[in-house]
Design a protein around this motif. Structure first.
Motif, PDB file in Angstrom:
ATOM      1  N   LYS A  87       0.835  -1.206   0.000  1.00 41.41           N
ATOM      2  CA  LYS A  87       0.000   0.000   0.000  1.00 41.41           C
ATOM      3  C   LYS A  87       0.868   1.254   0.000  1.00 41.41           C
ATOM      4  CE  LYS A  87      -2.573  -1.147   3.526  1.00 41.41           C
ATOM      5  NZ  LYS A  87      -3.623  -1.020   4.566  1.00 41.41           N
ATOM      6  N   GLN A  88       2.022   1.181   0.638  1.00 38.60           N
ATOM      7  CA  GLN A  88       2.952   2.324   0.590  1.00 38.60           C
ATOM      8  C   GLN A  88       3.411   2.579  -0.841  1.00 38.60           C
ATOM      9  OE1 GLN A  88       5.872   0.885   3.448  1.00 38.60           O
ATOM     10  NE2 GLN A  88       5.273   2.465   4.912  1.00 38.60           N
ATOM     11  N   ARG A  89       3.749   1.517  -1.548  1.00 37.66           N
ATOM     12  CA  ARG A  89       4.201   1.656  -2.930  1.00 37.66           C
ATOM     13  C   ARG A  89       3.095   2.221  -3.814  1.00 37.66           C
ATOM     14  NH1 ARG A  89       6.760  -4.152  -4.038  1.00 37.66           N
ATOM     15  NH2 ARG A  89       6.648  -3.438  -6.193  1.00 37.66           N
ATOM     16  N   MET A  90       1.876   1.737  -3.637  1.00 41.30           N
ATOM     17  CA  MET A  90       0.770   2.268  -4.435  1.00 41.30           C
ATOM     18  C   MET A  90       0.548   3.743  -4.124  1.00 41.30           C
ATOM     19  SD  MET A  90      -2.080  -0.762  -4.649  1.00 41.30           S
ATOM     20  CE  MET A  90      -2.022  -1.291  -2.935  1.00 41.30           C
ATOM     21  N   GLY A  91       0.621   4.105  -2.837  1.00 42.12           N
ATOM     22  CA  GLY A  91       0.444   5.498  -2.455  1.00 42.12           C
ATOM     23  C   GLY A  91       1.522   6.400  -3.028  1.00 42.12           C
ATOM     24  N   ILE A  92       2.782   5.935  -2.990  1.00 42.21           N
ATOM     25  CA  ILE A  92       3.882   6.717  -3.573  1.00 42.21           C
ATOM     26  C   ILE A  92       3.647   6.924  -5.066  1.00 42.21           C
ATOM     27  CG2 ILE A  92       6.344   6.650  -4.145  1.00 42.21           C
ATOM     28  CD1 ILE A  92       6.782   5.208  -1.466  1.00 42.21           C
ATOM     29  N   GLY A  93       3.158   5.882  -5.740  1.00 38.78           N
ATOM     30  CA  GLY A  93       2.858   6.009  -7.165  1.00 38.78           C
ATOM     31  C   GLY A  93       1.810   7.078  -7.436  1.00 38.78           C
ATOM     32  N   LEU A  94       0.787   7.158  -6.585  1.00 40.35           N
ATOM     33  CA  LEU A  94      -0.254   8.168  -6.770  1.00 40.35           C
ATOM     34  C   LEU A  94       0.285   9.576  -6.499  1.00 40.35           C
ATOM     35  CD1 LEU A  94      -3.335   6.368  -5.148  1.00 40.35           C
ATOM     36  CD2 LEU A  94      -2.718   6.530  -7.567  1.00 40.35           C
ATOM     37  N   VAL A  95       1.150   9.706  -5.487  1.00 37.77           N
ATOM     38  CA  VAL A  95       1.771  11.012  -5.215  1.00 37.77           C
ATOM     39  C   VAL A  95       2.626  11.439  -6.408  1.00 37.77           C
ATOM     40  CG1 VAL A  95       3.439  12.225  -3.771  1.00 37.77           C
ATOM     41  CG2 VAL A  95       1.728  10.737  -2.707  1.00 37.77           C
ATOM     42  N   LEU A  96       3.395  10.500  -6.964  1.00 36.69           N
ATOM     43  CA  LEU A  96       4.227  10.815  -8.130  1.00 36.69           C
ATOM     44  C   LEU A  96       3.380  11.212  -9.335  1.00 36.69           C
ATOM     45  CD1 LEU A  96       6.921   7.986  -7.859  1.00 36.69           C
ATOM     46  CD2 LEU A  96       7.309  10.438  -7.561  1.00 36.69           C
ATOM     47  N   SER A  97       2.213  10.591  -9.476  1.00 37.75           N
ATOM     48  CA  SER A  97       1.340  10.962 -10.594  1.00 37.75           C
ATOM     49  C   SER A  97       0.828  12.389 -10.428  1.00 37.75           C
ATOM     50  CB  SER A  97       0.173   9.978 -10.701  1.00 37.75           C
ATOM     51  OG  SER A  97      -0.722  10.116  -9.604  1.00 37.75           O
ATOM     52  N   SER A  98       0.579  12.805  -9.183  1.00 42.52           N
ATOM     53  CA  SER A  98       0.155  14.190  -8.932  1.00 42.52           C
ATOM     54  C   SER A  98       1.274  15.160  -9.306  1.00 42.52           C
ATOM     55  CB  SER A  98      -0.226  14.377  -7.462  1.00 42.52           C
ATOM     56  OG  SER A  98      -1.257  13.489  -7.083  1.00 42.52           O
ATOM     57  N   ILE A  99       2.499  14.811  -8.931  1.00 38.69           N
ATOM     58  CA  ILE A  99       3.653  15.650  -9.285  1.00 38.69           C
ATOM     59  C   ILE A  99       3.820  15.694 -10.805  1.00 38.69           C
ATOM     60  CG2 ILE A  99       6.153  15.925  -9.051  1.00 38.69           C
ATOM     61  CD1 ILE A  99       5.918  14.533  -6.332  1.00 38.69           C
ATOM     62  N   ALA A 100       3.606  14.542 -11.465  1.00 41.75           N
ATOM     63  CA  ALA A 100       3.764  14.469 -12.923  1.00 41.75           C
ATOM     64  C   ALA A 100       2.794  15.401 -13.637  1.00 41.75           C
ATOM     65  CB  ALA A 100       3.570  13.036 -13.396  1.00 41.75           C
ATOM     66  N   THR A 101       1.520  15.421 -13.205  1.00 42.53           N
ATOM     67  CA  THR A 101       0.549  16.300 -13.870  1.00 42.53           C
ATOM     68  C   THR A 101       0.871  17.769 -13.614  1.00 42.53           C
ATOM     69  OG1 THR A 101      -0.909  15.988 -11.949  1.00 42.53           O
ATOM     70  CG2 THR A 101      -1.334  14.629 -13.901  1.00 42.53           C
ATOM     71  N   ALA A 102       1.399  18.080 -12.424  1.00 41.88           N
ATOM     72  CA  ALA A 102       1.811  19.459 -12.147  1.00 41.88           C
ATOM     73  C   ALA A 102       2.969  19.865 -13.069  1.00 41.88           C
ATOM     74  CB  ALA A 102       2.214  19.597 -10.685  1.00 41.88           C
ATOM     75  N   VAL A 103       3.914  18.957 -13.255  1.00 40.85           N
ATOM     76  CA  VAL A 103       5.031  19.234 -14.176  1.00 40.85           C
ATOM     77  C   VAL A 103       4.510  19.399 -15.602  1.00 40.85           C
ATOM     78  CG1 VAL A 103       7.134  18.251 -15.179  1.00 40.85           C
ATOM     79  CG2 VAL A 103       6.735  18.082 -12.719  1.00 40.85           C
ATOM     80  N   MET A 104       3.524  18.576 -16.002  1.00 42.84           N
ATOM     81  CA  MET A 104       2.918  18.726 -17.331  1.00 42.84           C
ATOM     82  C   MET A 104       2.331  20.125 -17.497  1.00 42.84           C
ATOM     83  SD  MET A 104       0.831  15.153 -17.808  1.00 42.84           S
ATOM     84  CE  MET A 104       1.628  13.550 -17.638  1.00 42.84           C
ATOM     85  N   ALA A 105       1.602  20.583 -16.485  1.00 38.93           N
ATOM     86  CA  ALA A 105       0.966  21.898 -16.564  1.00 38.93           C
ATOM     87  C   ALA A 105       2.005  23.012 -16.664  1.00 38.93           C
ATOM     88  CB  ALA A 105       0.074  22.110 -15.338  1.00 38.93           C
ATOM     89  N   ILE A 106       3.046  22.933 -15.844  1.00 37.50           N
ATOM     90  CA  ILE A 106       4.098  23.963 -15.864  1.00 37.50           C
ATOM     91  C   ILE A 106       4.823  23.968 -17.207  1.00 37.50           C
ATOM     92  CG2 ILE A 106       6.288  24.648 -14.830  1.00 37.50           C
ATOM     93  CD1 ILE A 106       5.209  23.506 -12.168  1.00 37.50           C
ATOM     94  N   THR A 107       5.169  22.781 -17.708  1.00 41.53           N
ATOM     95  CA  THR A 107       5.874  22.687 -18.988  1.00 41.53           C
ATOM     96  C   THR A 107       5.025  23.242 -20.128  1.00 41.53           C
ATOM     97  OG1 THR A 107       7.035  20.700 -18.208  1.00 41.53           O
ATOM     98  CG2 THR A 107       7.031  21.111 -20.578  1.00 41.53           C
ATOM     99  N   GLU A 108       3.739  22.894 -20.132  1.00 41.47           N
ATOM    100  CA  GLU A 108       2.856  23.392 -21.185  1.00 41.47           C
ATOM    101  C   GLU A 108       2.679  24.910 -21.087  1.00 41.47           C
ATOM    102  OE1 GLU A 108       0.161  24.080 -24.234  1.00 41.47           O
ATOM    103  OE2 GLU A 108       1.779  22.642 -23.892  1.00 41.47           O
ATOM    104  N   HIS A 109       2.608  25.445 -19.869  1.00 37.49           N
ATOM    105  CA  HIS A 109       2.495  26.898 -19.696  1.00 37.49           C
ATOM    106  C   HIS A 109       3.735  27.597 -20.276  1.00 37.49           C
ATOM    107  CE1 HIS A 109       1.449  30.742 -17.834  1.00 37.49           C
ATOM    108  NE2 HIS A 109       2.698  30.812 -17.402  1.00 37.49           N
ATOM    109  N   ILE A 110       4.917  27.051 -19.980  1.00 38.18           N
ATOM    110  CA  ILE A 110       6.154  27.628 -20.516  1.00 38.18           C
ATOM    111  C   ILE A 110       6.191  27.513 -22.038  1.00 38.18           C
ATOM    112  CG2 ILE A 110       8.668  27.399 -20.545  1.00 38.18           C
ATOM    113  CD1 ILE A 110       8.496  26.412 -17.639  1.00 38.18           C
ATOM    114  N   ARG A 111       5.776  26.340 -22.563  1.00 36.88           N
ATOM    115  CA  ARG A 111       5.781  26.145 -24.027  1.00 36.88           C
ATOM    116  C   ARG A 111       4.848  27.131 -24.717  1.00 36.88           C
ATOM    117  NH1 ARG A 111       3.194  24.874 -28.106  1.00 36.88           N
ATOM    118  NH2 ARG A 111       1.295  24.894 -26.839  1.00 36.88           N
TER     119      ARG A 111
END
Length: 596
Positions: A408-432
């Protein structure tokens, strides 16, 4: 003096079958898997470009079509697994699935080959004519036929390969486990290599040689895959279909619904319930009591055979069947947390972003936009290898858990990383987008910004998959008995399908709502006029909420393995595994020889 290995007594009368399976089947099985993966992934990766550039679809409808295709492709393997286990067998299902995949790829190839099968090219003024109903029927028909093929190949390929090596009656359990583990390792290596090849070589061919050759190569590969698989027919071990766990679960649901009006016995005597011979489960648990009505014996003379088994499994089920369905119901809340991640890993929009950016590596080579997805695959593969070989042991010493981190820790870490990934997507697209506007490219053009900016988001999504999806599979295996191992794969496939379906709804809703009252859609065909960064921020908010939802579900579920249904085979295997682990800590000459 020649020494021959003794054949087990129970196999002495089955000499021809004893010679089947083993290493000689590997070329046919692995070749089938590799060629099928190269062909199918090579088509999926670049399809958003084909739909937007050739069929002149807007990004939102094109993404919705691909998400629906993905949903069907992930739902159908559940039915394929059911047919393989209970009726036709794995070999026939794989053969039928390979044939349908080939036909679907041929139909897709024809959309590029037949004149008039696709809309005409856009005019000089940029005016584009959309596809006609007939053109869409051929295209969507190809997607449906390929999805049917996926439903046959995907659920059976790995299990069929394992059948060629699984001989628990002819060799020690520890040796059998090692042989199977070696096969699984090489299987996943072959899948990783094939995905990498499809995301680079096949995509490169499509970008530089056109769709006719780009779709023709997967057709040739799929044809070779089908022929090679069928050539090995006489060498395969073909396990006869018997029963399906999915059918057992369906029977419990149906019988409980039929018996919804009966009153459960007030006492907990096992005389009221049907138990499976040899099972330690004699009475059902007190949670989800509604399902207990499926195993209540109402009329022994009518419901039971003379040997005490059920006369009709669709009228009376065993206690073990009921507890199996309860195990599935208990994990459903945690399973549902993976739906958002399945939406996030859809690569369609990042591919369109990459097409607007500078993809040159050196003066002469340009990376295909869809090939950047390979960074996600590479990150996943490297992390799994590093974690398994280098990090599990030291983390296990700190946590006291054999797998290092809890599942469950591993699954939770994966979900946290997915949240960070979408934030990075938004920032990158804003810069682009901001860079494109500053360079006067609001009406399209290549932004002077390297597409390598997309690597962090691809790497984060790959890492999120490695933590969450692999953690999910291990979680299901740890919570279910061995007889339910196929259910875990089915749940993962169902999660991907549900995520794709929900993703299609979200994309359609965002596209329509954002362009209401004459506004520009967030998901406009012109990425510089659209606001894809807003879409990614919306996914980020949903991902953060999903993490909180996972924490609640995890707390309610309780300790891992506490509610597992133990079968006799599970207990025997656990003891043998413990002995095997002790022997690995104090290796003998015999084990050293086996390892070599």
């Amino acid at each position: 003096m020649e020494v021959r290995a003794a054949v087990p007594q129970e196999l002495a009368g089955q000499r021809p079958e004893w010679k089947k399976g083993g290493l000689k089947t590997i070329p046919c099985i692995i070749a089938n898997e590799v060629l099928e993966k190269v062909a199918s992934f090579g088509l999926h990766a670049n399809m958003i470009v084909y739909l937007t550039a050739t069929y002149h679809m807007n990004p939102a409808p094109a993404a919705s079509v691909l998400l629906l295709w993905s949903a069907i492709s992930n739902f159908l393997p559940i039915f394929g697994a059911f047919l393989a286990d209970s009726w036709l067998g794995k070999f026939r299902i794989i053969a039928i699935g390979s044939f349908f995949s080939l036909i679907g790829m041929v139909l897709l190839w024809l959309t590029a080959m037949i004149p008039g099968a696709q809309p005409p090219a856009c005019g000089a003024a940029g005016r584009c004519i959309g596809a006609t109903p007939r053109q869409l029927v051929l295209l969507l028909g190809a997607f449906v036929v390929m999805a049917i093929g996926t439903g046959g190949v995907r659920p059976c390929s790995l299990a069929f390969g394992a059948d060629q090596f699984d001989r628990p009656q002819s060799r020690p359990h520890a040796v059998n486990v090692r042989v199977l583990q070696t096969f699984f390792n090489w299987y996943y290596v072959s899948v990783g290599v094939s995905v990498a090849v499809s995301l680079t070589v096949i995509v490169y061919i499509q970008d530089h040689m056109g769709w006719r050759i780009g779709f023709g190569v997967p057709v040739a590969l799929m044809a070779a895959s089908t022929v090679l698989f069928l050539l090995g027919s006489i060498m395969y071990v073909k396990v006869k279909p018997n029963t399906s766990v999915l059918a057992d679960l369906a029977q419990v649901a149906v019988v409980a619904l039929k018996n919804r009006h009966i009153i459960l016995p007030s006492d907990s005597s096992d005389a009221w319930y049907l138990k499976k011979k040899g099972s330690k489960l004699t009475v059902p648990s007190k949670n989800l009591r509604f399902l207990n009505k499926a195993c209540v014996i109402r009329n022994p003379e009518k419901d039971l055979n003379p040997d005490g088994t059920t006369a009709d499994p669709w009228r009376l089920c065993t206690v073990e069947q009921v507890e199996m369905l309860k195990a599935v119901v208990r994990v459903l809340p945690i399973w549902s947390t993976g739906i958002i991640l399945a939406i996030i890993i859809n690569p369609s929009f990042p591919v369109l972003q990459a097409r607007t950016m500078d993809r040159h590596m050196g003066p002469h080579f340009q990376v295909p936009a869809a090939s950047l997805v390979v960074f996600s695959v590479v990150t996943l593969t490297l992390w799994v290898a590093v974690y398994d070989r280098l990090l599990v042991a030291p983390i296990a010493r700190l946590t006291g858990k054999p797998r290092g981190l809890g599942l469950k820790q591993r699954m939770g870490i994966g979900l946290v990383l997915s949240s960070i990934a979408t934030a990075v997507m938004a920032i990158t697209e804003h810069i682009r987008r901001r860079t494109a506007i500053e360079q006067g490219l609001l009406d399209r053009g290549t932004v002077h910004m390297s597409a390598m900016w997309l690597i962090p988001q691809y790497s984060l999504t790959g890492l999120a998959e490695a933590f969450n999806f692999i953690g999910q599979i291990e979680f299901y295996y740890s919570e279910f008995p061995r007889s339910m191992s196929s259910v875990g794969i089915s749940l993962l496939s169902l999660g991907f399908g549900t995520g794709s379906l929900v993703g299609a709804v979200i994309v359609t809703a965002v596209g329509r709502l954002s362009e209401a009252n004459g506004g520009v859609s967030w998901l406009d065909k012109n990425l510089n006029k659209g606001r894809y960064d807003y879409y990614y921020w919306m996914l980020t908010a949903m991902s953060v909420a999903n993490v909180l939802y996972f924490v609640v579900c995890s707390q309610i579920y309780g300790e891992e393995g506490k509610n597992k249904i133990w079968e006799e085979d599970d207990e025997t295997e656990t003891k043998e595994m413990e002995i095997d682990m002790e022997e690995q800590q104090h290796p003998s000459k015999e084990l050293s020889a086996i390892a070599r």
